[in-house]
Scaffold this active site. Structure first.
Site, mmCIF file in Angstrom:
data_model
loop_
_atom_site.group_PDB
_atom_site.id
_atom_site.type_symbol
_atom_site.label_atom_id
_atom_site.label_comp_id
_atom_site.label_asym_id
_atom_site.label_seq_id
_atom_site.Cartn_x
_atom_site.Cartn_y
_atom_site.Cartn_z
ATOM 1 N N ARG A 122 -12.673 20.008 -6.120
ATOM 2 C CA ARG A 122 -13.377 18.805 -5.645
ATOM 3 C C ARG A 122 -13.924 19.041 -4.230
ATOM 4 O O ARG A 122 -14.916 18.462 -3.819
ATOM 5 C CB ARG A 122 -12.434 17.595 -5.678
ATOM 6 C CG ARG A 122 -13.067 16.352 -5.134
ATOM 7 C CD ARG A 122 -12.448 15.012 -5.591
ATOM 8 N NE ARG A 122 -11.065 15.037 -5.963
ATOM 9 C CZ ARG A 122 -10.032 14.949 -5.135
ATOM 10 N NH1 ARG A 122 -10.227 14.860 -3.830
ATOM 11 N NH2 ARG A 122 -8.794 14.956 -5.604
ATOM 12 N N TYR A 149 -38.075 4.190 -5.436
ATOM 13 C CA TYR A 149 -37.477 4.333 -6.771
ATOM 14 C C TYR A 149 -36.550 3.129 -7.020
ATOM 15 O O TYR A 149 -35.744 2.770 -6.154
ATOM 16 C CB TYR A 149 -36.701 5.657 -6.830
ATOM 17 C CG TYR A 149 -35.778 5.751 -7.999
ATOM 18 C CD1 TYR A 149 -36.259 5.617 -9.305
ATOM 19 C CD2 TYR A 149 -34.410 5.952 -7.834
ATOM 20 C CE1 TYR A 149 -35.407 5.686 -10.398
ATOM 21 C CE2 TYR A 149 -33.552 6.024 -8.917
ATOM 22 C CZ TYR A 149 -34.063 5.885 -10.192
ATOM 23 O OH TYR A 149 -33.215 5.943 -11.266
ATOM 24 N N ASP A 171 -36.584 10.767 1.280
ATOM 25 C CA ASP A 171 -36.416 11.191 -0.114
ATOM 26 C C ASP A 171 -37.592 12.118 -0.423
ATOM 27 O O ASP A 171 -38.735 11.687 -0.487
ATOM 28 C CB ASP A 171 -36.408 9.964 -1.036
ATOM 29 C CG ASP A 171 -36.127 10.331 -2.486
ATOM 30 O OD1 ASP A 171 -36.492 11.449 -2.907
ATOM 31 O OD2 ASP A 171 -35.564 9.490 -3.217
ATOM 32 N N LYS A 191 -34.916 16.545 -10.770
ATOM 33 C CA LYS A 191 -36.364 16.587 -11.011
ATOM 34 C C LYS A 191 -36.881 18.018 -10.822
ATOM 35 O O LYS A 191 -36.484 18.893 -11.541
ATOM 36 C CB LYS A 191 -37.064 15.573 -10.104
ATOM 37 C CG LYS A 191 -36.333 14.218 -9.999
ATOM 38 C CD LYS A 191 -36.182 13.511 -11.328
ATOM 39 C CE LYS A 191 -35.532 12.145 -11.120
ATOM 40 N NZ LYS A 191 -34.998 11.546 -12.318
#
Ligand code: PLP
Length: 374
Positions: free
Chosen positions: A46, A98, A169, A194
Site C-alpha cells: 500500500r 469534468y 488538470d 485517458k
C-alpha cells in the site's frame, strides 16, 4: 533525453539484474525484512511498490516535476489533493469542468465544509473578483471539458500571486502538448485512464508537483487510504506511455481533419476544437498542440441521437484518450451531474456531442461520421 525518448526509456526498474526491457510487475503485498529494524526500503505494497515507483519516476520526468504519485484513477488523485485542504478553505474552479470533479466538489462542500466557486478562469476580472482571504487554490481544466475553453496558466499564477495553489488538470493535452508546471502551476493532475494509458483498458490517476511538502502530504494520504495504483495497472500505463508521442500526433492529425469536415457539414451548427483557426487557443503559447478532443453542436436533438445510434466504427461510449475513437453525449454522460442551470449557461445542450478522436484511418472516421449525420 528528449521527451519522446523519455516516453520509451524513462521507466527504470532499480532492481534490474536480468536486463529485462519491461519493468516487472512486482505482484507482492509485502516484503521480507533482512533483520530486525532493517528494511529494503519496501515494507508493504500500500505504501511502496517498485513497478508503481518506476511509473511515478517516468511521469515526474514527462511533466517536468520532481515528484509524481500514481493513483487508482483520476478521481482518487483529485480526492487526495482535496485532502490537502480543510473546512472553510475556498477553491476557485474553471466553470466548465469534468462532471465527476464537480460531483466530488459538491460532496466535499457538504461533508467537509470546503467551498468552491466556478468562474471563467481565463478572465482576470472574474478571477480577481472571486478571490477571498480564504481562497487556497485555483483548479483549472485547460482546454475545458466539454466546451474546449482555454485558460492562460501563467496569467492565473500572476493574478493570484504566491500562497494560492494553482492546480491544472492536464488530461486532455498530456505533457506531450502542455506542461503546466513550466507556466507556474504547483500541481498537475491527470486521469491516466485517458491518453497516458491510451488503450481504454485500465484506470489510473496522477499528481505531479515540484513541492516536496505537498508530495509528502499526498504520500501520507495514499499510504493511509490505499489509493495507489496496482502493480499490474502501473505496468500497463508504462507500456502505454511508450507510444504517447506517436498516439498524440496521429490522434491530433485525425482530429484536425474531422474538425474541418464537421465545420463544413450542413447539419453541424458549431465546432469547438482548439486546433481550428480563430479558436482562442491559437493565441496562447502554452500548448505545442491542440490535442484530439472535439465538441460539436448539431442542428437538433434528433440529429444528436441519430449520430450516437448510427456510428459504427466510432463507438458511443464515455471516456476519451484511447486509440479507439469514441463519441459521448455530455448531457447524459460526463456532465449529467452538473446542475442544469450551469449546463445551460455553458452550452451543454441536447445538441452537443463530444468526440475523442483515436488513431484509426482518417478517411474511415470521416466516412463513419458522414453516414451517421446523413
Ligand atoms: N479529469 C478529466 C478531464 C476527465 O475527463 C476524467 C474522467 O473522465 C477525470 C478527470 C477522472 O478520471 P478517472 O475516470 O480516471 O477517475
Amino acid at each position: 533525453m528528449k521527451f519522446d525518448s523519455v516516453c520509451v526509456h524513462g521507466a527504470r526498474d532499480k532492481n534490474n539484474q536480468t536486463g529485462s526491457l519491461a519493468v516487472p510487475i512486482y505482484q507482492s503485498a509485502t516484503y521480507a525484512h533482512p533483520a530486525v529494524g532493517q528494511s529494503t526500503g519496501y515494507d508493504y505494497a500500500r505504501v511502496q511498490n517498485p513497478t508503481r515507483e518506476a511509473l511515478e519516476g517516468l511521469m515526474a520526468a514527462l511533466e517536468g516535476g520532481t515528484e509524481a504519485l500514481a493513483f487508482s484513477c483520476g478521481m482518487a488523485a483529485l480526492d487526495a489533493i482535496m485532502g490537502l485542504f480543510g473546512p472553510g478553505d475556498h477553491i476557485i474552479c474553471t466553470d466548465d469542468l469534468y462532471g465527476g470533479s464537480v460531483r466530488l466538489f459538491s460532496s466535499l462542500a457538504d461533508r467537509v465544509g470546503l467551498s468552491f466557486g466556478y468562474i471563467d478562469t481565463n478572465s482576470k476580472p472574474a478571477l480577481e473578483k472571486a478571490l477571498t482571504p480564504k481562497t487556497k487554490a485555483v483548479f483549472i481544466e485547460t482546454p475545458s471539458n466539454p466546451m474546449m475553453r482555454v485558460t492562460d496558466i501563467a496569467a492565473v499564477r500572476e493574478t493570484v500571486g504566491p500562497g494560492i495553489k494553482v492546480i491544472v488538470d492536464n488530461t486532455f493535452l498530456t505533457p506531450y502538448f502542455q506542461r503546466p508546471l513550466e507556466f507556474g502551476a504547483d500541481m498537475v493532475i491527470h486521469s491516466g485512464t485517458k491518453y497516458l494509458g491510451g488503450h481504454n483498458d485500465t484506470l489510473a490517476g496522477f499528481v505531479v508537483t515540484n513541492d516536496p511538502d505537498d508530495a509528502e502530504r499526498l504520500r501520507f494520504i495514499t499510504k493511509t487510504v490505499g489509493s495507489g495504483l496496482t502493480p499490474f495497472d502501473s505496468f500497463l500505463i508504462i507500456r502505454g506511455l511508450k507510444t504517447l508521442a506517436l498516439r498524440m500526433e496521429r490522434s491530433q492529425k485525425n482530429a484536425l481533419a474531422i474538425a474541418s469536415f464537421l465545420s463544413g457539414h450542413p447539419k453541424v451548427a458549431k465546432v469547438l476544437y482548439p486546433g481550428l483557426k480563430g479558436h482562442p487557443a491559437q493565441a496562447l503559447a502554452q500548448a505545442t498542440g491542440h490535442g484530439a478532443m472535439i465538441s460539436f453542436e448539431v442542428d437538433s436533438p434528433e440529429t444528436a441521437t441519430a449520430v450516437l445510434e448510427k456510428v459504427s466504427l466510432i463507438l458511443y461510449a464515455e471516456s476519451l484518450g484511447g486509440v479507439e475513437t469514441l463519441i459521448t453525449y455530455p448531457l447524459l454522460q460526463t456532465h449529467a451531474d452538473v446542475p442544469e442551470l450551469t449546463r445551460e449557461a455553458l452550452g451543454i445542450t441536447d445538441r452537443l456531442l463530444r468526440l475523442s478522436v483515436g488513431v484509426e484511418d482518417e478517411a474511415d472516421l470521416i466516412a463513419d461520421l458522414g453516414q451517421a449525420l446523413a
